[in-house]
Enzyme design. Structure first.
Site, PDB file in Angstrom:
ATOM      1  N   GLY A 278      52.579  51.739  40.042  1.00  0.00           N
ATOM      2  CA  GLY A 278      52.236  52.398  41.303  1.00  0.00           C
ATOM      3  C   GLY A 278      53.404  53.198  41.834  1.00  0.00           C
TER       4      GLY A 278
ATOM      5  N   TYR B 181      43.502  40.608  50.329  1.00  0.00           N
ATOM      6  CA  TYR B 181      44.862  41.118  50.138  1.00  0.00           C
ATOM      7  C   TYR B 181      45.883  39.983  50.280  1.00  0.00           C
ATOM      8  CZ  TYR B 181      48.738  44.482  50.626  1.00  0.00           C
ATOM      9  OH  TYR B 181      49.883  45.209  50.451  1.00  0.00           O
TER      10      TYR B 181
ATOM     11  N   ALA C 220      45.347  36.820  49.738  1.00  0.00           N
ATOM     12  CA  ALA C 220      45.209  35.959  48.564  1.00  0.00           C
ATOM     13  C   ALA C 220      45.952  36.536  47.377  1.00  0.00           C
ATOM     14  CB  ALA C 220      43.730  35.774  48.227  1.00  0.00           C
ATOM     15  N   SER C 221      45.829  37.844  47.185  1.00  0.00           N
ATOM     16  CA  SER C 221      46.481  38.471  46.028  1.00  0.00           C
ATOM     17  C   SER C 221      47.997  38.411  46.148  1.00  0.00           C
ATOM     18  CB  SER C 221      46.002  39.923  45.881  1.00  0.00           C
ATOM     19  OG  SER C 221      46.522  40.762  46.899  1.00  0.00           O
ATOM     20  N   LYS C 222      48.526  38.698  47.322  1.00  0.00           N
ATOM     21  CA  LYS C 222      49.981  38.703  47.486  1.00  0.00           C
ATOM     22  C   LYS C 222      50.539  37.281  47.510  1.00  0.00           C
ATOM     23  CE  LYS C 222      50.453  43.171  47.672  1.00  0.00           C
ATOM     24  NZ  LYS C 222      51.106  43.890  46.564  1.00  0.00           N
TER      25      LYS C 222
END
Length: 242
Positions: free
Chosen positions: A8, A153, A155-157
């Site tokens: 990214g 978001y 949860a992902s981080k």
């Protein structure tokens, strides 16, 4: 030649990190998914700094694509190495939990969590062989304290924060450090829908941060002065949460 791979890396925080690492003398590999125009602009800026810069276009959430691109690069560049990996790729699909669609849930986690796995497993294998390396994962304030409307978001981080701590323990004996940087409100395309005027009062420093301020912490974590720092999460949030 030593390279830094930034996922990214064409825009926002990723772009700022690429430019900062180029200033440190690293050759840069910019991973991005779709925006060719921005990737080429960032590539041109890095070229001006006198280092090599390569574009690596693929979706980090697609295992086969990550395998193909990274394995090919390693095979074709046996005399060089990727000594720095910055896992920065991520997206937001905000909504209250009861309204999050399955697609929005999985897309957010796929890019952040699967993306971390798909990229890191190749790079860390090479680092283990060479007994050196720096891995920095860009996480978020949301992964530390949770944010309403960002259950996916957060949860992902949060998953990447836990993975950072675990991986650091696996590879420390080989001279590899693994750390995370947790930005708060930073002025990028990802936060353009969040009004600074409305939210800056929440921040003790009374402003949103700049991408370059995140990049500065990443630069420290990949530099010589951080050689005994691993398994840590460093917040860059103006004092909003600590």
């Amino acid at each position: 030649m030593e390279y830094a791979l930034v996922t990214g890396g064409s825009r926002g925080i990723g772009k700022a990190i690429c430019l900062r690492l180029a200033d440190m003398g690293y050759n840069i590999i910019i991973n991005y998914t779709s925006n060719d125009e921005e990737a080429l602009k960032t590539q041109a800026l890095i070229k001006e700094k006198g280092v090599d810069v390569q574009l690596m276009k693929f979706d980090v959430s697609v295992t086969a694509d990550a395998d193909s691109h990274i394995e090919t690069w390693i095979k074709d560049n046996s005399e060089h190495s990727i000594s720095v990996l910055v896992n920065n790729a991520g997206i937001r699909k905000d909504n209250l939990m009861v309204f999050i669609s399955p697609d929005d849930w999985h897309r957010v986690l796929d890019i952040t969590v699967d993306g971390f796995y798909n990229v890191t497993r190749h790079i860390v294998k090479s680092m283990l062989t060479k007994r050196k390396g720096r891995i920095v994962n860009i996480v978020s304030l949301s992964g530390l304290k949770g944010m309403p409307g960002q259950t996916n978001y957060s949860a992902s981080k949060g998953a990447i924060i836990a993975a950072t701590k675990a991986l650091a323990q696996e590879v420390g004996k080989r001279g590899i450090t693994v750390n995370a940087v947790a930005p708060g409100f930073i002025k990028t395309d990802m936060t353009q829908d969040i009004s600074e005027a409305d939210y800056k009062a929440m921040v003790p420093m009374n402003r949103f941060g700049e991408p370059e301020e995140v990049a500065g912490v990443v630069a420290f974590l990949v530099g010589k002065d951080s050689s005994y720092v691993t398994g840590q999460v460093i917040s860059v949030n103006g004092g909003l949460y600590s």
